[in-house]
Design a protein around this motif. Structure first.
Motif, PDB file in Angstrom:
ATOM      1  N   ALA A 124      21.447 -29.016 -24.362  1.00 38.92           N
ATOM      2  CA  ALA A 124      20.362 -29.019 -25.598  1.00 38.92           C
ATOM      3  C   ALA A 124      19.389 -27.953 -25.106  1.00 38.92           C
ATOM      4  CB  ALA A 124      19.565 -30.442 -25.290  1.00 38.92           C
ATOM      5  N   ILE A 125      18.475 -27.451 -25.788  1.00 37.84           N
ATOM      6  CA  ILE A 125      17.385 -26.725 -25.569  1.00 37.84           C
ATOM      7  C   ILE A 125      16.131 -27.408 -25.547  1.00 37.84           C
ATOM      8  CG2 ILE A 125      16.369 -24.354 -25.940  1.00 37.84           C
ATOM      9  CD1 ILE A 125      19.246 -24.070 -25.271  1.00 37.84           C
ATOM     10  N   VAL A 126      15.178 -27.333 -24.466  1.00 32.83           N
ATOM     11  CA  VAL A 126      14.164 -27.964 -24.267  1.00 32.83           C
ATOM     12  C   VAL A 126      13.030 -26.825 -24.302  1.00 32.83           C
ATOM     13  CG1 VAL A 126      12.543 -29.085 -23.054  1.00 32.83           C
ATOM     14  CG2 VAL A 126      14.991 -29.950 -23.202  1.00 32.83           C
ATOM     15  N   LYS A 127      11.951 -27.204 -25.056  1.00 40.30           N
ATOM     16  CA  LYS A 127      10.744 -26.103 -24.777  1.00 40.30           C
ATOM     17  C   LYS A 127       9.710 -26.856 -23.932  1.00 40.30           C
ATOM     18  CE  LYS A 127       6.622 -24.788 -27.581  1.00 40.30           C
ATOM     19  NZ  LYS A 127       5.919 -25.035 -28.760  1.00 40.30           N
ATOM     20  N   ILE A 128       9.552 -26.232 -23.120  1.00 40.73           N
ATOM     21  CA  ILE A 128       8.908 -26.746 -21.779  1.00 40.73           C
ATOM     22  C   ILE A 128       7.279 -26.642 -22.011  1.00 40.73           C
ATOM     23  CG2 ILE A 128       8.189 -26.331 -19.139  1.00 40.73           C
ATOM     24  CD1 ILE A 128      11.301 -24.995 -19.180  1.00 40.73           C
ATOM     25  N   THR A 129       6.781 -27.922 -21.714  1.00 41.28           N
ATOM     26  CA  THR A 129       5.517 -28.177 -21.975  1.00 41.28           C
ATOM     27  C   THR A 129       4.677 -28.274 -20.551  1.00 41.28           C
ATOM     28  OG1 THR A 129       5.772 -30.457 -22.008  1.00 41.28           O
ATOM     29  CG2 THR A 129       5.518 -29.242 -24.167  1.00 41.28           C
ATOM     30  N   SER A 130       5.281 -28.570 -19.492  1.00 42.22           N
ATOM     31  CA  SER A 130       4.832 -28.489 -18.187  1.00 42.22           C
ATOM     32  C   SER A 130       5.980 -28.378 -17.215  1.00 42.22           C
ATOM     33  CB  SER A 130       4.292 -30.030 -17.840  1.00 42.22           C
ATOM     34  OG  SER A 130       2.953 -29.883 -18.769  1.00 42.22           O
ATOM     35  N   THR A 131       5.556 -27.401 -16.037  1.00 43.58           N
ATOM     36  CA  THR A 131       6.607 -27.417 -15.053  1.00 43.58           C
ATOM     37  C   THR A 131       5.810 -27.272 -13.666  1.00 43.58           C
ATOM     38  OG1 THR A 131       8.328 -26.039 -14.298  1.00 43.58           O
ATOM     39  CG2 THR A 131       6.822 -24.900 -15.460  1.00 43.58           C
ATOM     40  N   ALA A 132       6.315 -27.231 -12.613  1.00 38.91           N
ATOM     41  CA  ALA A 132       5.831 -27.355 -11.339  1.00 38.91           C
ATOM     42  C   ALA A 132       6.477 -26.588 -10.234  1.00 38.91           C
ATOM     43  CB  ALA A 132       5.836 -28.766 -10.796  1.00 38.91           C
ATOM     44  N   ILE A 133       5.445 -26.194  -9.411  1.00 37.11           N
ATOM     45  CA  ILE A 133       6.424 -25.497  -8.218  1.00 37.11           C
ATOM     46  C   ILE A 133       6.731 -26.578  -7.135  1.00 37.11           C
ATOM     47  CG2 ILE A 133       6.399 -23.765  -6.548  1.00 37.11           C
ATOM     48  CD1 ILE A 133       4.076 -22.341  -8.039  1.00 37.11           C
ATOM     49  N   CYS A 134       7.858 -26.668  -6.459  1.00 36.42           N
ATOM     50  CA  CYS A 134       8.192 -27.806  -5.619  1.00 36.42           C
ATOM     51  C   CYS A 134       8.096 -27.194  -3.965  1.00 36.42           C
ATOM     52  CB  CYS A 134       9.684 -28.249  -6.187  1.00 36.42           C
ATOM     53  SG  CYS A 134      10.457 -29.707  -5.104  1.00 36.42           S
ATOM     54  N   GLY A 135       7.998 -27.837  -3.354  1.00 36.54           N
ATOM     55  CA  GLY A 135       8.103 -27.493  -1.715  1.00 36.54           C
ATOM     56  C   GLY A 135       9.443 -26.960  -1.417  1.00 36.54           C
ATOM     57  N   SER A 136      10.529 -27.415  -2.304  1.00 39.82           N
ATOM     58  CA  SER A 136      11.862 -26.598  -1.758  1.00 39.82           C
ATOM     59  C   SER A 136      11.891 -25.362  -2.514  1.00 39.82           C
ATOM     60  CB  SER A 136      12.997 -27.569  -2.315  1.00 39.82           C
ATOM     61  OG  SER A 136      12.801 -28.117  -3.477  1.00 39.82           O
ATOM     62  N   ASP A 137      11.235 -25.070  -3.590  1.00 42.39           N
ATOM     63  CA  ASP A 137      11.096 -23.586  -3.807  1.00 42.39           C
ATOM     64  C   ASP A 137      10.645 -22.804  -2.966  1.00 42.39           C
ATOM     65  OD1 ASP A 137      12.073 -24.464  -6.523  1.00 42.39           O
ATOM     66  OD2 ASP A 137       9.893 -24.721  -7.339  1.00 42.39           O
ATOM     67  N   VAL A 140      13.259 -33.971 -17.308  1.00 47.23           N
ATOM     68  CA  VAL A 140      14.378 -33.725 -16.996  1.00 47.23           C
ATOM     69  C   VAL A 140      14.779 -33.994 -15.702  1.00 47.23           C
ATOM     70  CG1 VAL A 140      16.116 -31.853 -17.165  1.00 47.23           C
ATOM     71  CG2 VAL A 140      14.507 -32.254 -18.983  1.00 47.23           C
ATOM     72  N   PRO A 141      15.656 -34.568 -15.064  1.00 46.85           N
ATOM     73  CA  PRO A 141      15.944 -34.631 -13.581  1.00 46.85           C
ATOM     74  C   PRO A 141      16.368 -33.376 -13.253  1.00 46.85           C
ATOM     75  CG  PRO A 141      17.283 -36.513 -14.708  1.00 46.85           C
ATOM     76  CD  PRO A 141      16.603 -35.506 -15.938  1.00 46.85           C
ATOM     77  N   PHE A 142      15.874 -33.026 -11.891  1.00 50.52           N
ATOM     78  CA  PHE A 142      16.081 -31.664 -11.401  1.00 50.52           C
ATOM     79  C   PHE A 142      17.631 -31.516 -10.971  1.00 50.52           C
ATOM     80  CE2 PHE A 142      17.402 -32.075  -6.740  1.00 50.52           C
ATOM     81  CZ  PHE A 142      16.684 -33.386  -6.513  1.00 50.52           C
ATOM     82  N   ASN A 143      18.497 -32.665 -11.063  1.00 51.26           N
ATOM     83  CA  ASN A 143      20.049 -32.455 -10.337  1.00 51.26           C
ATOM     84  C   ASN A 143      20.706 -32.551 -11.955  1.00 51.26           C
ATOM     85  OD1 ASN A 143      19.085 -35.104 -10.201  1.00 51.26           O
ATOM     86  ND2 ASN A 143      19.493 -35.125  -8.037  1.00 51.26           N
ATOM     87  N   ILE A 144      21.850 -31.961 -11.902  1.00 50.71           N
ATOM     88  CA  ILE A 144      22.747 -32.000 -13.185  1.00 50.71           C
ATOM     89  C   ILE A 144      24.059 -32.848 -12.781  1.00 50.71           C
ATOM     90  CG2 ILE A 144      23.838 -30.500 -14.727  1.00 50.71           C
ATOM     91  CD1 ILE A 144      21.958 -28.221 -13.945  1.00 50.71           C
ATOM     92  N   ARG A 166      17.765 -24.433 -20.972  1.00 48.19           N
ATOM     93  CA  ARG A 166      18.940 -24.839 -21.274  1.00 48.19           C
ATOM     94  C   ARG A 166      19.322 -26.182 -20.492  1.00 48.19           C
ATOM     95  NH1 ARG A 166      24.553 -23.738 -18.845  1.00 48.19           N
ATOM     96  NH2 ARG A 166      25.777 -25.084 -19.983  1.00 48.19           N
ATOM     97  N   VAL A 167      19.579 -27.278 -21.044  1.00 49.92           N
ATOM     98  CA  VAL A 167      19.906 -28.486 -20.236  1.00 49.92           C
ATOM     99  C   VAL A 167      21.318 -28.827 -20.527  1.00 49.92           C
ATOM    100  CG1 VAL A 167      19.181 -30.757 -19.827  1.00 49.92           C
ATOM    101  CG2 VAL A 167      17.333 -28.985 -20.270  1.00 49.92           C
ATOM    102  N   PRO A 168      22.141 -28.778 -19.667  1.00 48.86           N
ATOM    103  CA  PRO A 168      23.634 -29.222 -19.933  1.00 48.86           C
ATOM    104  C   PRO A 168      23.475 -30.724 -19.462  1.00 48.86           C
ATOM    105  CG  PRO A 168      23.359 -27.700 -18.013  1.00 48.86           C
ATOM    106  CD  PRO A 168      21.873 -28.122 -18.227  1.00 48.86           C
ATOM    107  N   PHE A 169      24.662 -31.485 -20.036  1.00 50.45           N
ATOM    108  CA  PHE A 169      24.805 -32.674 -19.987  1.00 50.45           C
ATOM    109  C   PHE A 169      23.624 -33.515 -20.847  1.00 50.45           C
ATOM    110  CE2 PHE A 169      27.353 -31.039 -16.735  1.00 50.45           C
ATOM    111  CZ  PHE A 169      28.886 -31.538 -17.170  1.00 50.45           C
ATOM    112  N   ALA A 170      23.111 -33.115 -21.878  1.00 51.13           N
ATOM    113  CA  ALA A 170      22.026 -33.550 -22.191  1.00 51.13           C
ATOM    114  C   ALA A 170      21.764 -35.073 -22.563  1.00 51.13           C
ATOM    115  CB  ALA A 170      21.647 -32.792 -23.568  1.00 51.13           C
ATOM    116  N   ASP A 171      23.107 -35.559 -22.663  1.00 49.47           N
ATOM    117  CA  ASP A 171      23.011 -37.017 -22.842  1.00 49.47           C
ATOM    118  C   ASP A 171      22.813 -37.972 -21.799  1.00 49.47           C
ATOM    119  OD1 ASP A 171      23.113 -37.332 -25.728  1.00 49.47           O
ATOM    120  OD2 ASP A 171      25.128 -37.295 -26.029  1.00 49.47           O
TER     121      ASP A 171
END
Lengths: 248, 392
Positions: B28-41, B84-88, B145-150
């Motif tokens: 699926a394609i997601v239009k992002i409304t909010s995102t964050a910077i994570c400590g692991s970034d 969307v979970p950070f892991n796929i 792009r979000v793989p395994f969208a279901d």
């Protein structure tokens, strides 16, 4: 389906369907004598050299080769994780657990003509009759082909095959389908053994040129698992990035 | 579209890149409304996670609106609002079926890279987190792009604000799983949390939600300690006190029953151990600096649990294994199985038990992100958590 198979070897030992001529664990005699002569020549050159570094390098490489010739073992092959059977063949094996019944997975493998879809370095398998088939693989030097015959065919459990005498690359192998404990599906184990042209030195050369049979098998098994469990392979091919053309 | 791109160690920039497209029918394609910077970034910024490539789009904490689905996507439709979970995760392999979503067998196309490093097995893919973890483009961008969208995305059907649900993508489940892994006995167990960054904050509050009798938080940044204190935790500033002595005192000499290391591979610490770790990391002899882990093992009570949500990358030495053995400690660790925590934690947010937006200190646009990466890394300006609006 052929039932006239020879007695299959026990599952725990490497496949041994080809007659062996070398002493167990030993390099072939020709390879040993070449190594011995080259080793002695290098040692001599090292001793004669006036430059200390050259003395050490040539001397030790020469001594190493001579030792390999004397003992019949190739430590470089060991260091590169090239596994050898007691019969001096190169052994490649791996296993993967797939969440599908053994019968389903067996059926996919038993369709030999379809194997090139699973194993990408296989170019073609042509089924000649119930037992015999004609295999073509991609090699660094071009394509290599040979005729092989099934040596065991146990539906839902095991398929084994061996190249017929006169093959360019002597090889044999088997694939085992074992129920995994619990509800995890099937363990698929593959064991391949072959005599690389040029003996263990040939296997090392192939490795140094980027041919990694163990990695190829691993990739093939993972591709098979994903094909069976998902029906497709996950990919990032073609996604956006800030690299040239914007593609990954 | 606009995206935050990794340009090399300590170099992050805003670039215009092609919009993502569906690559597989399950995407699926997601239009992002909010995102964050994570400590692991920050580990990516610092260049301590191998296999980043110039031009990679960063970001793994994001939410938005579904704008396109592949033909095999069943559960999602255009217009759905999702986190969307950070892991796929593929959702069908054995680890996924057991709820071990981050250990997915099938979602990492670059499995051979992780297999070479980690004993022949690879975890699942992660968004925007190196090629070893799949090389998937991340979500610090306008679209993803979000793989395994279901399997991954979770629909938000209430009118909760983005800021209240965004952290379900990573840091809230990560802190929660760290606390859950402790097996806290309600009303009895004392939990210590090393690191009062976002994950540490959520770990401390999750430990409270799970009934910990007392929670102690250790850090050196005053704003972070104040945030933990405001939640009712006892705090220790390790630059002002000897941590091990302070923890013994606070626990009647027993040590905390469970210790959560929410710091991971880039612990600061001090003393000779920390100096040696830093020198080895600079020389690329080691990925990890492990002061927090050492303190965790040394401080934990007999029979306790050491829970590691903090990320470790490679081989570590000078680990006080004798102490761990003598005390009979249990280790729990690993990437978060985010998928399984989202629904229960969303219920807690909806019930008003917690409002995860407490952790946000900075709000900005994508254009400001490169600067904020550094502000966050250096813990300047009271920075604890940055949320980005890709359309501002």
């Amino acid at each position: 389906m052929s039932k006239d198979r020879p007695t299959p070897p026990p599952e725990t030992s490497p496949p041994t369907t080809e007659p062996q001529t070398d002493a167990a664990g030993q390099l072939p005699a020709l390879e040993r004598s070449v190594m011995g002569s080259v080793g002695m020549a290098l040692m001599g050159a090292g001793l004669r050299s006036a430059r200390p570094l050259q003395k050490i390098v040539l001397g030790s490489v020469g001594a190493g080769l001579a030792a390999m010739a004397a003992t019949g073992r190739n430590p470089l092959a060991t260091a590169l994780k090239i596994r050898q059977t007691p019969q001096g063949e190169v052994l490649v094996s791996d296993a993967v657990t797939i969440g599908k019944p053994a019968d389903d997975l067996y059926r996919v493998w038993r369709d030999l003509a379809g194997l090139p879809r699973l194993m990408t370095h296989l170019k073609a398998v042509e089924v000649l009759d119930e037992r015999r088939s004609h295999w073509t693989v991609e090699a660094p030097t071009g394509t290599v082909s040979w005729e092989a015959a099934l040596t065991a065919d146990e539906p839902g459990r095991r398929i084994a095959w061996a190249a017929l005498p006169g093959a360019a690359v002597e090889n044999h192998g088997e694939v085992l389908f074992r129920p995994a404990p619990g509800d995890r599906g099937t363990e698929v184990a593959v064991r391949l053994a072959y005599r690389p042209p040029g003996g263990s030195a040939g296997a090392i050369a192939a490795r140094l040129f980027g041919e990694e049979p163990a990695q190829q098998l691993r990739d093939d098994l993972m591709r098979f698992k994903r094909e069976q469990e998902l029906g497709f392979a996950p990919t990032t091919e073609g996604q956006s990035s800030a690299r040239a053309g914007g593609q990954a | 579209m606009k995206a935050i791109v990794w340009q090399g160690t300590n170099k992050v920039g805003v670039e215009t890149v092609p919009d993502p497209t569906l690559l597989l029918p399950t995407d699926a394609i997601v239009k992002i409304t909010s995102t964050a910077i994570c400590g692991s970034d920050l580990h990516l910024l610092d260049g301590v996670i191998p296999s980043m490539e110039k031009g990679d789009i960063l970001g793994h904490e994001f939410m938005g609106e579904v704008v396109e689905v592949g033909r095999d996507v069943r559960r999602l439709k255009v217009g759905d609002r999702v986190v969307v979970p950070f892991n796929i995760s593929c959702g069908v392999c054995d680890p996924c079926r057991r709820g071990l979503f981050s250990a997915c067998d099938n979602s990492n196309p670059n499995h051979r890279m992780a297999e070479a490093l980690y004993g022949g097995v690879s975890g699942g893919g992660l968004f925007g987190y190196s090629h070893m973890y799949g090389g998937y483009a991340g979500g610090q961008a306008q679209y993803v792009r979000v793989p395994f969208a279901d399997v991954g995305p979770h629909k938000i059907e209430s009118d909760l604000r983005d800021e209240q649900v965004l952290f379900l993508t990573d840091i809230f489940p990560t802190g929660y799983q760290a606390a859950e892994n402790c097996g806290i006995v309600p009303g009895r167990d004392v939990v210590a949390v090393f690191g009062a960054g976002p994950v540490g904050q959520f770990a401390a509050r999750s430990a409270q939600m799970l009934g910990a009798a007392h929670v102690i938080v250790i850090d050196r940044v005053p704003e972070r300690l104040a945030m933990a204190e405001s939640a009712g935790c006892q705090v220790i500033n390790y630059e002002q006190e000897d941590v091990l002595i302070a923890l013994r005192e606070a626990t009647g000499g027993r040590g905390p029953d469970h210790v959560i290391d929410a710091v991971g591979m880039e612990a600061h610490g001090h003393g000779p151990g920390a100096l040696v770790d830093t020198a080895k990391q600079r020389l690329k002899l080691s990925f990890d600096r492990i002061t927090a882990l050492r303190w965790a093992l040394l401080s934990c009570a007999k029979g306790g649990t050491v829970s590691l949500p903090g990320v470790y990358g490679g081989l570590i030495d000078k680990v006080p294994m004798g102490a761990a053995f003598a005390k009979g400690l249990t280790f729990r660790m690993g990437q978060t199985h985010t998928h399984r925590h989202i629904a229960p934690l969303l219920s807690r947010i909806e019930a008003g038990e917690i409002d995860p937006s407490f952790v946000i200190t900075h709000r900005a646009s994508l254009d400001d992100a490169p600067e904020l990466y550094k502000t966050f890394r250096d813990k300047q300006g009271g920075c604890i958590k940055v949320v980005l609006n890709p359309w501002a």
